[in-house]
Design a protein around this motif. Structure first.
Motif, short mmCIF file in Angstrom:
data_model
loop_
_atom_site.label_atom_id
_atom_site.label_comp_id
_atom_site.label_asym_id
_atom_site.label_seq_id
_atom_site.Cartn_x
_atom_site.Cartn_y
_atom_site.Cartn_z
N ASP A 109 0.87 -1.17 0.00
CA ASP A 109 0.00 0.00 0.00
C ASP A 109 0.92 1.23 0.00
N LYS A 110 0.92 1.96 -1.11
CA LYS A 110 1.91 3.03 -1.25
C LYS A 110 1.76 4.11 -0.17
N LEU A 111 0.53 4.38 0.27
CA LEU A 111 0.32 5.41 1.30
C LEU A 111 0.79 4.91 2.66
N VAL A 141 -0.64 11.82 -10.03
CA VAL A 141 -1.68 11.04 -9.38
C VAL A 141 -1.25 9.59 -9.46
N LYS A 142 -1.29 8.90 -8.33
CA LYS A 142 -0.82 7.51 -8.29
C LYS A 142 -1.84 6.59 -7.65
N ALA A 143 -1.86 5.34 -8.07
CA ALA A 143 -2.74 4.35 -7.46
C ALA A 143 -2.12 3.85 -6.16
N GLY A 146 -0.96 0.45 -6.54
CA GLY A 146 -0.44 0.34 -7.90
C GLY A 146 0.86 -0.41 -8.05
N GLY A 147 1.23 -0.60 -9.29
CA GLY A 147 2.48 -1.26 -9.67
C GLY A 147 2.58 -1.24 -11.18
N GLY A 148 3.81 -1.44 -11.66
CA GLY A 148 4.01 -1.52 -13.11
C GLY A 148 3.66 -0.24 -13.85
N GLY A 149 3.70 0.89 -13.13
CA GLY A 149 3.43 2.18 -13.78
C GLY A 149 1.97 2.41 -14.13
N LYS A 150 1.07 1.52 -13.71
CA LYS A 150 -0.36 1.68 -14.04
C LYS A 150 -1.06 2.62 -13.07
N VAL A 183 -2.06 11.89 -4.40
CA VAL A 183 -1.32 12.86 -5.19
C VAL A 183 0.08 13.03 -4.61
N GLU A 184 1.05 13.09 -5.50
CA GLU A 184 2.44 13.15 -5.06
C GLU A 184 3.15 14.27 -5.83
N LYS A 185 4.09 14.92 -5.21
CA LYS A 185 4.91 15.93 -5.89
C LYS A 185 5.64 15.26 -7.05
N TYR A 186 5.62 15.91 -8.21
CA TYR A 186 6.35 15.38 -9.36
C TYR A 186 7.78 15.90 -9.30
N VAL A 187 8.71 14.99 -9.24
CA VAL A 187 10.12 15.38 -9.19
C VAL A 187 10.63 15.47 -10.62
N ARG A 188 11.19 16.63 -10.99
CA ARG A 188 11.65 16.80 -12.38
C ARG A 188 13.03 16.17 -12.58
N ARG A 191 16.29 10.53 -11.22
CA ARG A 191 16.84 9.21 -11.47
C ARG A 191 16.11 8.23 -10.57
N HIS A 192 15.94 7.01 -11.06
CA HIS A 192 15.40 5.95 -10.22
C HIS A 192 16.61 5.16 -9.72
N ILE A 193 16.85 5.24 -8.42
CA ILE A 193 17.97 4.51 -7.84
C ILE A 193 17.44 3.71 -6.65
N ILE A 215 16.74 4.20 -17.07
CA ILE A 215 16.30 4.03 -18.46
C ILE A 215 15.00 3.23 -18.43
N GLN A 216 13.90 3.95 -18.65
CA GLN A 216 12.58 3.33 -18.52
C GLN A 216 11.71 3.66 -19.72
N ARG A 217 10.84 2.73 -20.04
CA ARG A 217 9.80 3.01 -21.02
C ARG A 217 8.47 2.83 -20.29
N LEU A 271 10.37 5.94 -2.61
CA LEU A 271 9.27 5.78 -3.56
C LEU A 271 8.38 4.61 -3.12
N GLU A 272 8.99 3.46 -2.99
CA GLU A 272 8.24 2.30 -2.50
C GLU A 272 9.23 1.19 -2.16
N MET A 273 8.69 0.16 -1.50
CA MET A 273 9.52 -1.00 -1.18
C MET A 273 8.93 -2.20 -1.87
P1 ADP Z 1 4.99 1.52 -9.88
O1 ADP Z 1 4.83 0.87 -8.54
O2 ADP Z 1 3.72 1.62 -10.66
O3 ADP Z 1 6.13 0.96 -10.67
P2 ADP Z 1 6.58 3.70 -8.81
O4 ADP Z 1 6.06 4.54 -7.72
O5 ADP Z 1 7.57 2.64 -8.45
O6 ADP Z 1 5.34 3.05 -9.58
O7 ADP Z 1 7.19 4.62 -9.93
C1 ADP Z 1 7.60 4.11 -11.19
C2 ADP Z 1 8.38 5.17 -11.96
O8 ADP Z 1 7.58 6.34 -12.16
C3 ADP Z 1 9.62 5.68 -11.25
O9 ADP Z 1 10.73 4.86 -11.46
C4 ADP Z 1 9.78 7.05 -11.88
O10 ADP Z 1 10.32 6.92 -13.18
C5 ADP Z 1 8.37 7.52 -12.04
N1 ADP Z 1 7.94 8.29 -10.84
C6 ADP Z 1 7.27 7.81 -9.76
N2 ADP Z 1 7.03 8.77 -8.86
C7 ADP Z 1 7.54 9.90 -9.35
C8 ADP Z 1 7.59 11.27 -8.88
N3 ADP Z 1 7.06 11.64 -7.74
N4 ADP Z 1 8.21 12.18 -9.67
C9 ADP Z 1 8.75 11.83 -10.85
N5 ADP Z 1 8.72 10.58 -11.35
C10 ADP Z 1 8.13 9.61 -10.62
#
Ligand code: ADP
Length: 484
Positions: A109-111, A141-143, A146-150, A183-188, A191-193, A215-217, A271-273
């Motif tokens: 649960d992301k929250l 806006v995030k689920a 959620g998972g898999g970017g959906k 709703v989450e702040k969008y980070v410009r 990097r995903h690390i 590197i993501q699609r 971001l998440e675990m």
């Molecule tokens: P999911 O669980 O659906 O994979 P994540 O929360 O792990 O979603 O995020 C997947 C990707 O979305 C991240 O690796 C990043 O590229 C982008 N992302 C997620 N949250 C943010 C944010 N707050 N700001 C900018 N990019 C984000």
């Protein structure tokens, strides 16, 4: 003592888990569905059990009982982050190779996971349950489940928030059966690390350094590497400490991943675990010498971690490319068909975790990832050179793949410089230009003089594939003809 494990998964990860189990002297039993009767993981297994679905908890438990397995390894995807499977295992007296049901539930649960991390003083991305202040835009806006970017939507202006919440929550309801969004702040330019962590049931926790997955699609990873070019020793120490705090906060047991996004000024946010083995775990194994599946099994058996933090070192550099059956130039449309020719790369420093072989059929039912090509080399530049060479050597005909696309990414100056963030592919539209079409006559002419029967097979294979013209041009750019 674990003597036999049911591997509740398919494809490359089922095969990879079986490798370690057999090295440990543990028996492995596979599962397969009717659609997967001839799948490689089922064919390679000494023992395989037919199930109705990889997502059916009861079926997996029944197969485990039929196999007399004393443990279940869920792999990734499918039921790997399903608290019900972990709980059902506990109840049935079967060891679940993964964390306790409660950990899976809270971290799924992301929250809730953010609340836990905030309490543990791990930095999290600013989050709102409702409308954020206007000054905080853009937002995502995030689920919640959620998972898999959906179920994710970028919102630039307050006026667009309601519509985005509506559509994200409909998508989330359809995909996860849970319509909650936040709703989450969008980070410009982030990097995903992420950090690999291990925790045992004796209160020991270690992190196994970072993986750079920028590197993501469509918010899904394509290339991963370690070490990250953005992580200085100081940042590694800070992020590693945060990852350990996250592990401790939930008394994490098993292998897990703490995902962060890092902004251009090196501020990092939880971001998440992920409470499972990660697709990209091999790059960690290549640079630390750890076998993460072995550690998972040891932890699940109640043993202590075999390493202390001070024992771990990162050596050299590792890169992983995910080989997908897809057409990057057509919005990453999945490609299906039969693999008519399969000649994987080998040689020094190359590891291939593959779920397919010649003759494998690739359908729409499952994830289009066919294999993971992983290299190790002493330096980042030599790892890039090695990956390019290995991609050059990779011959796969019958379905479209992203092999050529991967090679183009590796050839960019930005990748060479380590200048990557999650917007990398959007910033490089040239990567999507289809390779120059080579006239079929030229290819036929080039293929005719090749004498061995193998080359005859190549022509047959290409002709027999779904779209032979395209398969020919793939072969031209990725296969042995190019240099002949
Ligand atoms: P999911 O669980 O659906 O994979 P994540 O929360 O792990 O979603 O995020 C997947 C990707 O979305 C991240 O690796 C990043 O590229 C982008 N992302 C997620 N949250 C943010 C944010 N707050 N700001 C900018 N990019 C984000």
């Amino acid at each position: 003592m674990i003597r036999k494990v049911l591997i509740a998964n398919r494809g490359e990860i089922a095969i990879r888990i079986s490798c370690t189990l057999r090295e440990m002297g543990i028996e492995a039993a596979a599962v397969f569905t009717a659609a997967d009767e001839s799948a490689l993981h089922a064919r390679l297994a000494k023992e395989a059990h037919l199930i109705a679905s990889y997502l059916d908890v009861d079926e997996i438990l029944r197969a485990a009982k039929d196999a007399s397995a004393d443990a279940i390894h869920p792999g990734y995807g499918f039921l790997s982050e399903n608290a019900a499977l972990s709980a059902a295992c506990e109840k049935a007296g079967i060891v679940f190779i993964g964390p306790a049901p409660e950990t899976i539930r809270r971290m799924g649960d992301k929250l809730e996971s953010k609340r836990v991390m905030q309490n543990a003083r791990v930095p999290v991305v600013p989050t709102w349950d409702g409308e954020p202040p206007d000054s905080e835009y853009p937002v995502l806006v995030k689920a919640t489940g959620g998972g898999g970017g959906k179920g994710m939507r970028l919102v630039e202006r307050p006026a667009d928030l309601d519509a985005a919440i509506g559509s994200a929550s409909r998508e989330a309801a359809a995909a996860f059966g849970d319509s909650r969004v936040f709703v989450e702040k969008y980070v410009r330019h982030p990097r995903h690390i992420e950090f690999q962590i291990l925790g045992d049931s004796h209160g020991n926790y270690i992190h196994c350094f970072e993986r750079e997955c920028s590197i993501q699609r469509r918010h899904q990873k394509v290339i991963e590497e370690t070490p990250s070019t953005a992580v200085t020793p100081e940042l590694r120490a800070q992020m590693g400490a945060a990852a350990l705090a996250a592990a401790r906060a939930v008394k994490y047991r098993g292998a897990g991943t703490v995902e962060f996004i890092v902004d251009p000024s090196e501020r990092f946010y939880f971001l998440e675990m992920n409470t499972r083995l990660q697709v990209e775990h091999p790059v960690t194994e290549m640079t630390t010498g750890l076998d993460l599946v072995r550690e998972q099994v040891r932890i699940a058996s109640g043993e202590k971690l075999s390493y202390a933090q001070a024992d771990l070192r990162q050596t050299g550099h590792s890169i992983e490319c995910r080989v997908y059956a897809e057409v990057p130039e057509e919005d990453f449309r999945p490609s299906t068909g039969t693999i008519e020719l399969y000649e994987p790369p080998a040689g020094p420093g190359v590891r291939l975790d593959s779920g397919v072989a010649r003759g494998s059929s690739v359908g729409y039912q499952f994830d289009p990832m066919l294999a993971k090509l992983v290299v190790w080399a002493p330096t980042r530049q030599s790892a890039i050179d090695r990956m390019k060479r290995a991609l050059d050597d990779f011959v796969l005909l019958g379905v479209h793949t992203n092999i050529e696309f991967l090679r183009r990414i590796l050839a960019t100056d930005d990748f060479a410089l380590g200048e990557v963030d999650t917007g990398f592919l959007d910033r490089h539209p040239g990567l999507f230009n289809p390779p120059q079409d080579i006239p079929v006559e030229a290819i036929l002419a080039a293929s005719l003089p090749l004498p061995s029967s193998k080359d005859g097979e190549r022509a047959d294979a290409a002709a027999a594939s779904e779209d032979s013209g395209a398969a020919f041009s793939d072969a031209w750019t990725s296969g042995p003809w190019r240099n002949s």
